[in-house]
Design a protein around this motif. Sequence first.
Motif, short mmCIF file in Angstrom:
data_model
loop_
_atom_site.label_atom_id
_atom_site.label_comp_id
_atom_site.label_asym_id
_atom_site.label_seq_id
_atom_site.Cartn_x
_atom_site.Cartn_y
_atom_site.Cartn_z
N SER A 191 29.50 44.45 40.55
CA SER A 191 30.67 43.48 39.97
C SER A 191 31.54 42.61 40.61
O SER A 191 32.85 44.04 41.92
CB SER A 191 30.63 43.36 38.57
OG SER A 191 30.27 43.99 37.38
N ALA A 192 31.38 42.10 41.52
CA ALA A 192 32.67 40.99 42.06
C ALA A 192 33.70 40.80 41.29
O ALA A 192 33.38 40.11 40.69
CB ALA A 192 31.93 40.04 42.83
N THR A 193 34.78 41.67 42.26
CA THR A 193 35.66 41.73 41.31
C THR A 193 36.41 40.49 41.31
O THR A 193 37.75 39.62 40.89
CB THR A 193 36.05 43.17 40.59
OG1 THR A 193 36.69 43.49 42.03
CG2 THR A 193 35.51 43.78 39.43
N VAL A 194 37.35 40.91 42.90
CA VAL A 194 38.29 40.01 43.50
C VAL A 194 37.99 39.68 45.08
O VAL A 194 37.17 40.86 45.45
CB VAL A 194 39.64 41.32 43.98
CG1 VAL A 194 40.96 40.74 44.24
CG2 VAL A 194 39.62 41.70 42.19
N LEU A 195 38.41 38.64 45.67
CA LEU A 195 38.23 38.63 46.52
C LEU A 195 39.84 38.38 46.87
O LEU A 195 40.52 37.54 46.87
CB LEU A 195 38.39 36.83 46.22
CG LEU A 195 38.17 36.48 47.95
CD1 LEU A 195 37.11 36.46 49.08
CD2 LEU A 195 37.68 34.78 47.80
N GLY A 196 40.21 39.17 48.20
CA GLY A 196 41.35 39.01 49.24
C GLY A 196 41.01 38.13 50.53
O GLY A 196 40.00 38.37 51.08
N ILE A 197 41.83 37.49 50.12
CA ILE A 197 42.27 36.33 51.38
C ILE A 197 43.41 36.43 52.14
O ILE A 197 44.30 36.36 51.61
CB ILE A 197 42.48 35.10 50.85
CG1 ILE A 197 40.79 34.49 50.18
CG2 ILE A 197 41.96 33.51 52.21
CD1 ILE A 197 40.42 33.15 49.83
N GLY A 198 42.95 36.53 53.70
CA GLY A 198 44.58 36.65 54.45
C GLY A 198 44.98 38.27 55.05
O GLY A 198 43.78 39.20 54.98
#
Length: 215
Positions: A191-198
């Motif tokens: 499952s895709a849980t969190v997207l980190g950007i930067g």
Amino acid sequence: MIRLDFPPAFLLAIVVTALASGLGGYYIGAASPRIRDLPAAAPPGSSSSKSASSPLKDSFENISASDAEDNDDDDDDSDDNGALVQSDYSHFGASALTEECKMVLCVRTDLGMTKGKIAAQCGHAVLACYKTVSRHAPLLLKRWEYIGQAKIALKVDSEEELLTLQAQAVSVGLVARVIHDAGRTQIAAGSATVLGIGPGPKSIINQITGHLKLL
């Protein structure tokens, strides 16, 4: 005063004993191995001392940096766009190294993750982004660290929204890493849980996530 008038027999006995001791010591020394012929002990840093080290110690010393990087211990985060990040974010212009920088963590709220689970997944996202930016934009990373390492947690409602945000972030040259859960506890594996950007320039990141609500 010391008497020097010893009997002749006593003096003869002393001379005979001295000669016998001297000759005996000489022959014993000649028959035994000489100390200087023995092999010298190897110094602590020599190859012979290394060969005596334990195989376990050697196995840890021989782990390469690339092996260590590939050994993520809990969740499987894909190397989404590491190769696309230009060195030091030169494509953003001089503002990339002068304006405020931040990292955002887009958390799926539809999975019903507990606070502890969310915290763990966000930790994986932060580490994944940090590793990628440290390879491709070290100067920007240092600036982000210097000004406080700002990290903002935001809400997303679905996996589709998460992946859309990732694609938008990649299209403008930002690091965007999605964390996929290993499935050991609360949610299904993969499952895709969190997207980190930067981390990246605040103005650029706001173009992608400025409409999202705080977690």
